[in-house]
Design a protein around this motif. Structure first.
Motif, PDB file in Angstrom:
ATOM      1  N   LEU A 112       2.209  12.928   1.949  1.00 37.78           N
ATOM      2  CA  LEU A 112       2.646  11.568   1.643  1.00 37.78           C
ATOM      3  C   LEU A 112       1.842  10.611   2.520  1.00 37.78           C
ATOM      4  CD1 LEU A 112       4.785  10.227  -0.196  1.00 37.78           C
ATOM      5  CD2 LEU A 112       6.279  10.134   1.798  1.00 37.78           C
ATOM      6  N   PRO A 113       0.713  10.125   2.013  1.00 42.24           N
ATOM      7  CA  PRO A 113      -0.198   9.300   2.822  1.00 42.24           C
ATOM      8  C   PRO A 113       0.441   8.006   3.329  1.00 42.24           C
ATOM      9  CG  PRO A 113      -1.299  10.124   0.860  1.00 42.24           C
ATOM     10  CD  PRO A 113       0.160  10.428   0.686  1.00 42.24           C
ATOM     11  N   PHE A 114      -0.107   7.520   4.435  1.00 39.76           N
ATOM     12  CA  PHE A 114       0.343   6.284   5.069  1.00 39.76           C
ATOM     13  C   PHE A 114      -0.787   5.271   5.035  1.00 39.76           C
ATOM     14  CE2 PHE A 114      -0.049   3.934   9.129  1.00 39.76           C
ATOM     15  CZ  PHE A 114       1.048   3.100   9.015  1.00 39.76           C
ATOM     16  N   ASP A 115      -0.455   4.000   4.789  1.00 47.34           N
ATOM     17  CA  ASP A 115      -1.442   2.926   4.736  1.00 47.34           C
ATOM     18  C   ASP A 115      -0.964   1.788   5.621  1.00 47.34           C
ATOM     19  OD1 ASP A 115      -3.253   0.935   4.174  1.00 47.34           O
ATOM     20  OD2 ASP A 115      -2.902   0.903   2.011  1.00 47.34           O
ATOM     21  N   GLU A 116      -1.635   1.582   6.744  1.00 46.08           N
ATOM     22  CA  GLU A 116      -1.204   0.531   7.673  1.00 46.08           C
ATOM     23  C   GLU A 116      -1.344  -0.869   7.079  1.00 46.08           C
ATOM     24  OE1 GLU A 116      -4.011  -0.511  11.014  1.00 46.08           O
ATOM     25  OE2 GLU A 116      -4.801   1.480  10.494  1.00 46.08           O
ATOM     26  N   HIS A 117      -2.085  -1.006   6.002  1.00 46.81           N
ATOM     27  CA  HIS A 117      -2.217  -2.297   5.328  1.00 46.81           C
ATOM     28  C   HIS A 117      -1.171  -2.481   4.225  1.00 46.81           C
ATOM     29  CE1 HIS A 117      -5.916  -2.826   7.534  1.00 46.81           C
ATOM     30  NE2 HIS A 117      -6.389  -1.699   7.043  1.00 46.81           N
ATOM     31  N   ASN A 118      -0.341  -1.479   4.035  1.00 48.76           N
ATOM     32  CA  ASN A 118       0.711  -1.541   3.021  1.00 48.76           C
ATOM     33  C   ASN A 118       1.958  -0.837   3.561  1.00 48.76           C
ATOM     34  OD1 ASN A 118       2.075  -1.991   0.660  1.00 48.76           O
ATOM     35  ND2 ASN A 118       0.875  -0.548  -0.569  1.00 48.76           N
TER      36      ASN A 118
ATOM     37  N   THR B  31       4.651   2.420   2.244  1.00 42.89           N
ATOM     38  CA  THR B  31       4.298   3.755   2.740  1.00 42.89           C
ATOM     39  C   THR B  31       5.051   4.188   4.001  1.00 42.89           C
ATOM     40  OG1 THR B  31       2.372   2.877   3.951  1.00 42.89           O
ATOM     41  CG2 THR B  31       2.007   3.641   1.703  1.00 42.89           C
ATOM     42  N   VAL B  32       6.104   3.452   4.385  1.00 40.44           N
ATOM     43  CA  VAL B  32       6.988   3.920   5.459  1.00 40.44           C
ATOM     44  C   VAL B  32       8.417   3.930   4.929  1.00 40.44           C
ATOM     45  CG1 VAL B  32       5.505   3.050   7.301  1.00 40.44           C
ATOM     46  CG2 VAL B  32       7.347   1.602   6.412  1.00 40.44           C
ATOM     47  N   ASP B  33       9.355   4.433   5.762  1.00 45.25           N
ATOM     48  CA  ASP B  33      10.766   4.516   5.351  1.00 45.25           C
ATOM     49  C   ASP B  33      10.878   5.174   3.987  1.00 45.25           C
ATOM     50  OD1 ASP B  33      11.202   3.128   7.666  1.00 45.25           O
ATOM     51  OD2 ASP B  33      11.721   1.232   6.706  1.00 45.25           O
ATOM     52  N   ASP B  34      10.281   6.349   3.865  1.00 44.53           N
ATOM     53  CA  ASP B  34      10.151   6.973   2.554  1.00 44.53           C
ATOM     54  C   ASP B  34      10.671   8.412   2.593  1.00 44.53           C
ATOM     55  OD1 ASP B  34       9.162   7.516  -0.145  1.00 44.53           O
ATOM     56  OD2 ASP B  34       7.774   5.860   0.168  1.00 44.53           O
TER      57      ASP B  34
ATOM     58  N   SER C 198      17.868   0.779   3.400  1.00 46.68           N
ATOM     59  CA  SER C 198      18.391   1.462   2.228  1.00 46.68           C
ATOM     60  C   SER C 198      17.255   1.663   1.234  1.00 46.68           C
ATOM     61  CB  SER C 198      19.508   0.630   1.585  1.00 46.68           C
ATOM     62  OG  SER C 198      20.002   1.275   0.420  1.00 46.68           O
ATOM     63  N   TYR C 199      16.990   2.917   0.918  1.00 51.81           N
ATOM     64  CA  TYR C 199      15.902   3.259  -0.010  1.00 51.81           C
ATOM     65  C   TYR C 199      16.432   3.221  -1.438  1.00 51.81           C
ATOM     66  CZ  TYR C 199      12.006   5.888  -2.027  1.00 51.81           C
ATOM     67  OH  TYR C 199      10.922   6.284  -2.773  1.00 51.81           O
ATOM     68  N   PRO C 200      15.670   2.657  -2.395  1.00 53.11           N
ATOM     69  CA  PRO C 200      14.272   2.199  -2.283  1.00 53.11           C
ATOM     70  C   PRO C 200      14.097   0.687  -2.148  1.00 53.11           C
ATOM     71  CG  PRO C 200      14.839   2.453  -4.581  1.00 53.11           C
ATOM     72  CD  PRO C 200      16.085   2.816  -3.797  1.00 53.11           C
ATOM     73  N   ASP C 201      15.159  -0.081  -2.289  1.00 52.63           N
ATOM     74  CA  ASP C 201      15.000  -1.535  -2.449  1.00 52.63           C
ATOM     75  C   ASP C 201      15.007  -2.333  -1.163  1.00 52.63           C
ATOM     76  OD1 ASP C 201      14.930  -1.337  -5.286  1.00 52.63           O
ATOM     77  OD2 ASP C 201      17.110  -1.177  -5.333  1.00 52.63           O
ATOM     78  N   PHE C 202      15.533  -1.762  -0.088  1.00 49.48           N
ATOM     79  CA  PHE C 202      15.706  -2.545   1.130  1.00 49.48           C
ATOM     80  C   PHE C 202      15.133  -1.817   2.335  1.00 49.48           C
ATOM     81  CE2 PHE C 202      19.061  -3.830  -1.797  1.00 49.48           C
ATOM     82  CZ  PHE C 202      18.851  -5.211  -1.841  1.00 49.48           C
ATOM     83  N   LYS C 203      13.802  -1.694   2.373  1.00 45.98           N
ATOM     84  CA  LYS C 203      13.133  -1.134   3.533  1.00 45.98           C
ATOM     85  C   LYS C 203      13.055  -2.191   4.641  1.00 45.98           C
ATOM     86  CE  LYS C 203      10.242   2.255   1.103  1.00 45.98           C
ATOM     87  NZ  LYS C 203       8.864   2.799   1.000  1.00 45.98           N
ATOM     88  N   PHE C 204      12.558  -1.768   5.805  1.00 50.05           N
ATOM     89  CA  PHE C 204      12.637  -2.643   6.978  1.00 50.05           C
ATOM     90  C   PHE C 204      11.967  -3.999   6.769  1.00 50.05           C
ATOM     91  CE2 PHE C 204       8.279  -1.600   7.928  1.00 50.05           C
ATOM     92  CZ  PHE C 204       7.825  -2.592   8.783  1.00 50.05           C
ATOM     93  N   ASP C 205      10.808  -4.013   6.117  1.00 56.45           N
ATOM     94  CA  ASP C 205      10.065  -5.260   5.982  1.00 56.45           C
ATOM     95  C   ASP C 205      10.788  -6.240   5.061  1.00 56.45           C
ATOM     96  OD1 ASP C 205       7.773  -6.691   6.830  1.00 56.45           O
ATOM     97  OD2 ASP C 205       6.878  -6.422   4.851  1.00 56.45           O
TER      98      ASP C 205
END
Length: 250
Positions: A59-65, A69-72, A149-156
């Motif tokens: 499950l790749p991570f992208d620091e620009h996105n 790609t986090v909290d997954d 709360s996944y998927p609609d309310f991630k930290f950002d």
């Protein structure tokens, strides 16, 4: 159906199950299913623990996105309980930073998922960023604890729509054991750390649609996580009745 056709169908079924399956680890009395994390049972500080790291190939991570790609879906699922709704989740966890760091913003992300849907389509979570738990800057300390709360309310997303409502402080740090206890009751949740009498963090109203499911142990990018002494106690919602209890512990 002819014999060779039956054999062919069985091969397809077995192959499909293997391809869709997840590696499992037995740790003392519990069995964990690894979802996009690498894991092993090792001896750490003289005791057996479950060691987890996010699998960036799976499950790749992208620091620009970050939002995408986090909290997954990177966690170890406790398969012994599949209907957790209300009750207590308690675990001891220890967070280290990977060296070299895979991302400059790593903070030792470690915590718990709960009410996880069978197909990983939704869950609730509370985790900590131990790197900033004792920062001298109060603004940074206020980012120590995170609900999402996944998927609609991630930290950002939560930082944009409700700044600091779903984050808080807690006296935790890297490279030391943290006892996290989460009390889940209906739409609310409280987090206690290190056997403190009062909670460090409160979620007044959780945002997920999944009301019951699995429990999981979470790590994110740049984190080496160690876990032990996981205990899950199921209870009825206090607003309905106060009876219990189904316990699964190490």
């Amino acid at each position: 159906m002819k014999k060779y056709q039956i054999i062919f169908v069985l091969i397809l079924i077995v192959g499909y199950s293997y391809g869709q399956g997840f590696k499992q680890l037995d740790f003392k009395k519990q069995t964990f299913e690894l979802h996009n994390v690498t894991g092993e049972v090792i001896k750490f500080q003289g005791k057996k623990v479950l060691k987890l790291e996010r699998d960036l190939e799976a499950l790749p991570f992208d620091e620009h996105n970050l939002e995408a790609t986090v909290d997954d879906r990177h966690y170890a699922r406790l398969i012994d309980i599949d209907d957790f709704e209300n009750g207590t989740i308690e675990v001891k966890m220890y967070s280290q930073l990977q060296d070299p760091a895979s991302y400059p913003g790593i903070a030792g992300f470690i915590g718990v998922y709960f009410r996880i849907a069978e197909d990983d389509s939704g869950w609730e979570s509370i985790y900590v960023r131990p790197k900033v738990g004792r920062a001298t800057n109060q603004r940074l300390r206020n980012h120590t604890v995170q609900y999402f709360s996944y998927p609609d309310f991630k930290f950002d997303t939560l930082r944009k729509i409700a700044p600091f409502e779903y984050e808080g402080s807690a006296p935790v740090a890297l490279n030391e054991w943290i006892t996290m206890r989460i009390e889940v009751n209906g739409e609310s949740a409280e987090m206690f750390v290190n056997d403190l009498k009062y909670s460090s963090f409160v979620v007044d109203k959780m945002l997920g649609k999944t009301k019951k499911g699995y429990v999981g142990l979470y790590v994110d990018v740049g984190t080496i996580g160690y876990f032990k002494d996981l205990k899950v106690t199921q209870k009825a919602c206090k607003e309905v009745e106060d009876n219990s209890e189904k316990i699964n512990d190490i």
